[in-house]
Design a protein around this motif. Structure first.
Motif, PDB file in Angstrom:
ATOM      1  N   ASP A 134       0.808  -1.217   0.000  1.00  0.00           N
ATOM      2  CA  ASP A 134       0.000   0.000   0.000  1.00  0.00           C
ATOM      3  C   ASP A 134       0.844   1.272   0.000  1.00  0.00           C
ATOM      4  N   LYS A 135       2.147   1.151   0.096  1.00  0.00           N
ATOM      5  CA  LYS A 135       2.994   2.328   0.037  1.00  0.00           C
ATOM      6  C   LYS A 135       2.827   3.016  -1.313  1.00  0.00           C
ATOM      7  N   ALA A 136       2.944   4.338  -1.307  1.00  0.00           N
ATOM      8  CA  ALA A 136       2.698   5.111  -2.521  1.00  0.00           C
ATOM      9  C   ALA A 136       3.546   4.627  -3.687  1.00  0.00           C
ATOM     10  N   GLU A 137       4.818   4.305  -3.394  1.00  0.00           N
ATOM     11  CA  GLU A 137       5.720   3.883  -4.467  1.00  0.00           C
ATOM     12  C   GLU A 137       5.261   2.573  -5.104  1.00  0.00           C
ATOM     13  N   LEU A 138       4.671   1.691  -4.277  1.00  0.00           N
ATOM     14  CA  LEU A 138       4.217   0.415  -4.810  1.00  0.00           C
ATOM     15  C   LEU A 138       2.826   0.514  -5.415  1.00  0.00           C
ATOM     16  N   ARG A 139       1.995   1.412  -4.869  1.00  0.00           N
ATOM     17  CA  ARG A 139       0.660   1.599  -5.449  1.00  0.00           C
ATOM     18  C   ARG A 139       0.759   2.069  -6.892  1.00  0.00           C
ATOM     19  N   SER A 140       1.775   2.867  -7.191  1.00  0.00           N
ATOM     20  CA  SER A 140       1.922   3.403  -8.539  1.00  0.00           C
ATOM     21  C   SER A 140       2.509   2.392  -9.519  1.00  0.00           C
ATOM     22  N   ALA A 141       3.042   1.277  -9.001  1.00  0.00           N
ATOM     23  CA  ALA A 141       3.604   0.254  -9.874  1.00  0.00           C
ATOM     24  C   ALA A 141       2.486  -0.421 -10.663  1.00  0.00           C
ATOM     25  N   ARG A 142       2.798  -0.809 -11.875  1.00  0.00           N
ATOM     26  CA  ARG A 142       1.801  -1.417 -12.749  1.00  0.00           C
ATOM     27  C   ARG A 142       1.417  -2.803 -12.242  1.00  0.00           C
ATOM     28  N   THR A 143       0.116  -3.079 -12.249  1.00  0.00           N
ATOM     29  CA  THR A 143      -0.397  -4.393 -11.880  1.00  0.00           C
ATOM     30  C   THR A 143      -0.875  -5.107 -13.129  1.00  0.00           C
ATOM     31  N   ILE A 144      -0.494  -6.370 -13.259  1.00  0.00           N
ATOM     32  CA  ILE A 144      -0.957  -7.148 -14.396  1.00  0.00           C
ATOM     33  C   ILE A 144      -1.708  -8.372 -13.888  1.00  0.00           C
ATOM     34  N   GLU A 145      -2.688  -8.782 -14.677  1.00  0.00           N
ATOM     35  CA  GLU A 145      -3.492  -9.954 -14.361  1.00  0.00           C
ATOM     36  C   GLU A 145      -3.052 -11.101 -15.252  1.00  0.00           C
ATOM     37  N   LEU A 146      -2.804 -12.249 -14.660  1.00  0.00           N
ATOM     38  CA  LEU A 146      -2.327 -13.411 -15.394  1.00  0.00           C
ATOM     39  C   LEU A 146      -3.321 -14.554 -15.269  1.00  0.00           C
ATOM     40  N   ASN A 147      -3.509 -15.271 -16.360  1.00  0.00           N
ATOM     41  CA  ASN A 147      -4.272 -16.509 -16.322  1.00  0.00           C
ATOM     42  C   ASN A 147      -3.322 -17.661 -16.035  1.00  0.00           C
ATOM     43  N   GLU A 148      -3.847 -18.772 -15.567  1.00  0.00           N
ATOM     44  CA  GLU A 148      -3.007 -19.937 -15.337  1.00  0.00           C
ATOM     45  C   GLU A 148      -2.263 -20.304 -16.622  1.00  0.00           C
ATOM     46  N   GLY A 149      -0.968 -20.452 -16.522  1.00  0.00           N
ATOM     47  CA  GLY A 149      -0.153 -20.802 -17.678  1.00  0.00           C
ATOM     48  C   GLY A 149       0.523 -19.628 -18.347  1.00  0.00           C
ATOM     49  N   GLY A 168      14.834 -20.308 -16.733  1.00  0.00           N
ATOM     50  CA  GLY A 168      13.444 -20.620 -16.973  1.00  0.00           C
ATOM     51  C   GLY A 168      12.598 -19.369 -17.003  1.00  0.00           C
ATOM     52  N   GLU A 169      11.314 -19.572 -17.212  1.00  0.00           N
ATOM     53  CA  GLU A 169      10.357 -18.491 -17.267  1.00  0.00           C
ATOM     54  C   GLU A 169       9.588 -18.415 -15.953  1.00  0.00           C
ATOM     55  N   VAL A 170       9.033 -17.253 -15.683  1.00  0.00           N
ATOM     56  CA  VAL A 170       8.102 -17.101 -14.580  1.00  0.00           C
ATOM     57  C   VAL A 170       6.725 -17.443 -15.118  1.00  0.00           C
ATOM     58  N   VAL A 171       6.018 -18.346 -14.442  1.00  0.00           N
ATOM     59  CA  VAL A 171       4.720 -18.810 -14.922  1.00  0.00           C
ATOM     60  C   VAL A 171       3.690 -18.689 -13.815  1.00  0.00           C
ATOM     61  N   ALA A 172       2.470 -18.318 -14.193  1.00  0.00           N
ATOM     62  CA  ALA A 172       1.363 -18.278 -13.241  1.00  0.00           C
ATOM     63  C   ALA A 172       0.764 -19.670 -13.120  1.00  0.00           C
ATOM     64  N   LEU A 173       0.612 -20.141 -11.894  1.00  0.00           N
ATOM     65  CA  LEU A 173       0.050 -21.478 -11.656  1.00  0.00           C
ATOM     66  C   LEU A 173      -1.436 -21.434 -11.351  1.00  0.00           C
ATOM     67  N   ALA A 174      -1.992 -20.230 -11.327  1.00  0.00           N
ATOM     68  CA  ALA A 174      -3.412 -20.007 -11.069  1.00  0.00           C
ATOM     69  C   ALA A 174      -3.702 -18.583 -11.536  1.00  0.00           C
ATOM     70  N   PRO A 175      -4.955 -18.183 -11.628  1.00  0.00           N
ATOM     71  CA  PRO A 175      -5.221 -16.764 -11.894  1.00  0.00           C
ATOM     72  C   PRO A 175      -4.509 -15.908 -10.857  1.00  0.00           C
ATOM     73  N   THR A 176      -3.700 -14.983 -11.320  1.00  0.00           N
ATOM     74  CA  THR A 176      -2.756 -14.284 -10.445  1.00  0.00           C
ATOM     75  C   THR A 176      -2.680 -12.802 -10.773  1.00  0.00           C
TER      76      THR A 176
END
Length: 219
Positions: free
Chosen positions: A6-21, A76-84
């Motif tokens: 919740d810190k201001a610096e982190l709130r301004s960081a971009r959030t992305i939504e990932l599907n499993e895989g 390796g790659e970073v992979v989402a194992l669930a909706p993330t």
């Protein structure tokens, strides 16, 4: 760690939504980033030449994954194992936060140390434990990483059985067989495909520690 998101610096960081895989690679971004997990689970995955997948390390909500440093050795790659949901925190901002906020720095390094020791335990599990012992250990790892209170018996398995298998060095059918064996023995109860309840904490802990008869030795 959630509180620091919740810190201001982190709130301004971009959030992305990932599907499993869905996959992420550090080189896909214009500047170095740290992945901050808001919900879901991410992992570093690696593949053998014949396509077999291994999950090298997991990250749960409230945890960070810095592929620019210690994890860079993992090809390796970073992979989402669930909706993330993941925040992409610029490395420069993250480092500045650690320098300015002693509480954040203390929590981050303590958590990083915990994860490091957990990885040591996991490596030992893969080399020494039977599939049943690995599964019992993993159930306790999940509870710890997901901060589930001790008095709560039932919880959701956050990743698929195939992902569990890839993390534990097993086959998916072995994971299912081992879970059914633990249920038959009275250590756990399976609630559908996605929930589990621990019925015998002491017994399951004994299995995880290799102190009980081995239910399965098959991979």
């Amino acid at each position: 760690m959630h509180l620091h998101f919740d810190k201001a610096e982190l709130r301004s960081a971009r959030t992305i939504e990932l599907n499993e895989g869905d996959q992420l690679a550090p080189e896909d971004f214009p500047e170095p980033v740290v992945f901050a997990v808001l919900n879901g689970v991410i992992a570093i995955e690696s593949h053998l030449s014949d396509g077999r997948r291994s999950l090298l390390t997991l990250r749960f909500p409230g945890e960070y994954l810095d592929m620019n440093r210690a994890d860079r050795h993992a090809s390796g790659e970073v992979v989402a194992l669930a909706p993330t949901s993941v925040k992409l925190v610029p490395l420069s901002i993250f480092e500045e936060l650690l320098l300015k906020d002693s509480n954040l720095r203390r929590i981050y390094w303590r958590r990083a140390t915990d994860i490091m020791h957990q990885q040591f335990d996991h490596s030992s599990d893969l080399g020494k434990k039977t599939p049943t012992e690995r599964m019992a250990s993993f159930i306790f790892e999940l509870r710890n990483r997901m901060s589930i209170p001790r008095f709560v018996e039932e919880f959701t398995l956050p990743i698929s059985r195939q992902s569990i298998a890839d993390y534990l060095g097993l086959r998916a059918e072995t994971v299912s067989r081992v879970l059914k064996g633990l249920e038959k023995e009275g250590a756990v109860k399976l609630i559908g495909k996605h929930k589990i309840a621990i019925l015998d904490f002491k017994g399951l802990r004994m299995i995880a520690n290799g102190s009980r008869p081995r239910l399965s030795n098959h991979r």
